[in-house]
Design an enzyme around this catalytic site. Sequence first.
Site, PDB file in Angstrom:
ATOM      1  N   HIS A 120       0.825  -1.218   0.000  1.00 61.33           N
ATOM      2  CA  HIS A 120       0.000   0.000   0.000  1.00 61.33           C
ATOM      3  C   HIS A 120       0.857   1.264   0.000  1.00 61.33           C
ATOM      4  O   HIS A 120       2.088   1.219   0.144  1.00 61.33           O
ATOM      5  CB  HIS A 120      -0.932  -0.004   1.212  1.00 61.33           C
ATOM      6  N   CYS A 138       3.571  -4.653   6.573  1.00 52.40           N
ATOM      7  CA  CYS A 138       3.142  -4.393   5.201  1.00 52.40           C
ATOM      8  C   CYS A 138       4.319  -3.923   4.352  1.00 52.40           C
ATOM      9  O   CYS A 138       5.386  -3.574   4.861  1.00 52.40           O
ATOM     10  CB  CYS A 138       2.049  -3.331   5.190  1.00 52.40           C
TER      11      CYS A 138
END
Length: 419
Positions: free
Chosen positions: A326, A344
């Site tokens: 992301h 992440c």
Amino acid sequence: MNHTPRTRTVVSCALLVTALGMGVTACGPDGDPLSAKPYDAADVISFNGPTEAGKQADPDKPLEVTADGDDRITDVTVQDSAGRHVAGELAADGRRWHSTAPLAANAHYTLTVSTEDDDGAPGRKVFAFDTSKPTSKKRLAVTFGPKSGQYGVGEPITAQLGQAVKDKAQRAVVERALRVDSVPAVQGSWYWVSDKELHYRPKEYWPTGTTVTVHSNLDGIKIGDRLWGGPSKPVKLTIGERILALTDAAAHQLTFYKNGEAIRRIPVTTGKPGYDTRNGIKVVLEKAYLVRMRGTTIGISANSSDSYDLNVYYAARVTWSGEYVHAAPWSVGSQGYANVSHGCTGMSNANAAWFFNNIHPGDIVQVVNSGGHQMEDFGNGFGDWNVDWNKWTQGSALTHTKQTTPSAADTVRLQPTAL
């Protein structure tokens, strides 16, 4: 045994034998026994199913066809009105055939038996019969995934069962009925993830442009003493281009491959020590333009210095536990240099927007050289591709079952086109 059509053929061939001095005993108009019109084999074939009007066959019992006299069976086809075939086994001497797969309940079947007599002349008999309704109302529902649509080359097929199936023989019945057909055809296998879940994948990633159709032939099939197969909804997938996003956590770089060509390199940051990103192959599960991410969802106390509550953009999910690729504008200074995330893979807004627009569900995201543990095989997304193919095939209920494929000799004799 004497059959009228064959008798006429023998007479016509007798003249040919006299003229040519050849040892032909039976043939068609062109001298080939297989070109003769099949004789009615009703008087040489015995069938253990019902032949009277209104009578129904018991789907619990196997079919059996036998040949009398000097005739032998060359081919047997059993098909119901839904197009499902029943597998069977023919004795080496061609005198007996029996089914090796269960019949469906409450179904209409056509049984076609092809024979040949001692002179090589072909015969045929067609039977039609119905099977009775299931003795139990208990049905096994099957739900396939994903939904019909276009996916990347790593997308597995899933089958969720309405209730647990633990017995190996019952699992084999279920698995045989779950059909995955692809164009082009590829080698693949089901894997029993649990008593209620199966995954299917090919040996290698799906080829680009493949069409995959998934359906169940289980409806009306007996699985156990009190369990019968129920209806299911088929799905159809089309496979897009071969996309692989390879992240080297030690080099802090993501390389985006399309059809084998590296088309973009993106500086990234991955999980910091204690929150290391998982190594291994993952499959994109879904995409969302905006996701609210909170540390409490992965076990971080709201009072901890590691706590966070952020709106995150351009998010491609790869695990159910919360690992995404992301946009992370707050860590641009570390991207390409250090790993500072909570697991992440983060990148700039511009790079994340490009990645988001070029990645799809079913595409491959692979992480190497991270300090994290290996991606789970199952239960936290699709880690299916981390399972060695030999181990994968061991997860099938059919791996050690008896094969019903005919031998080379039987294959020749069982050619339906011979008639």
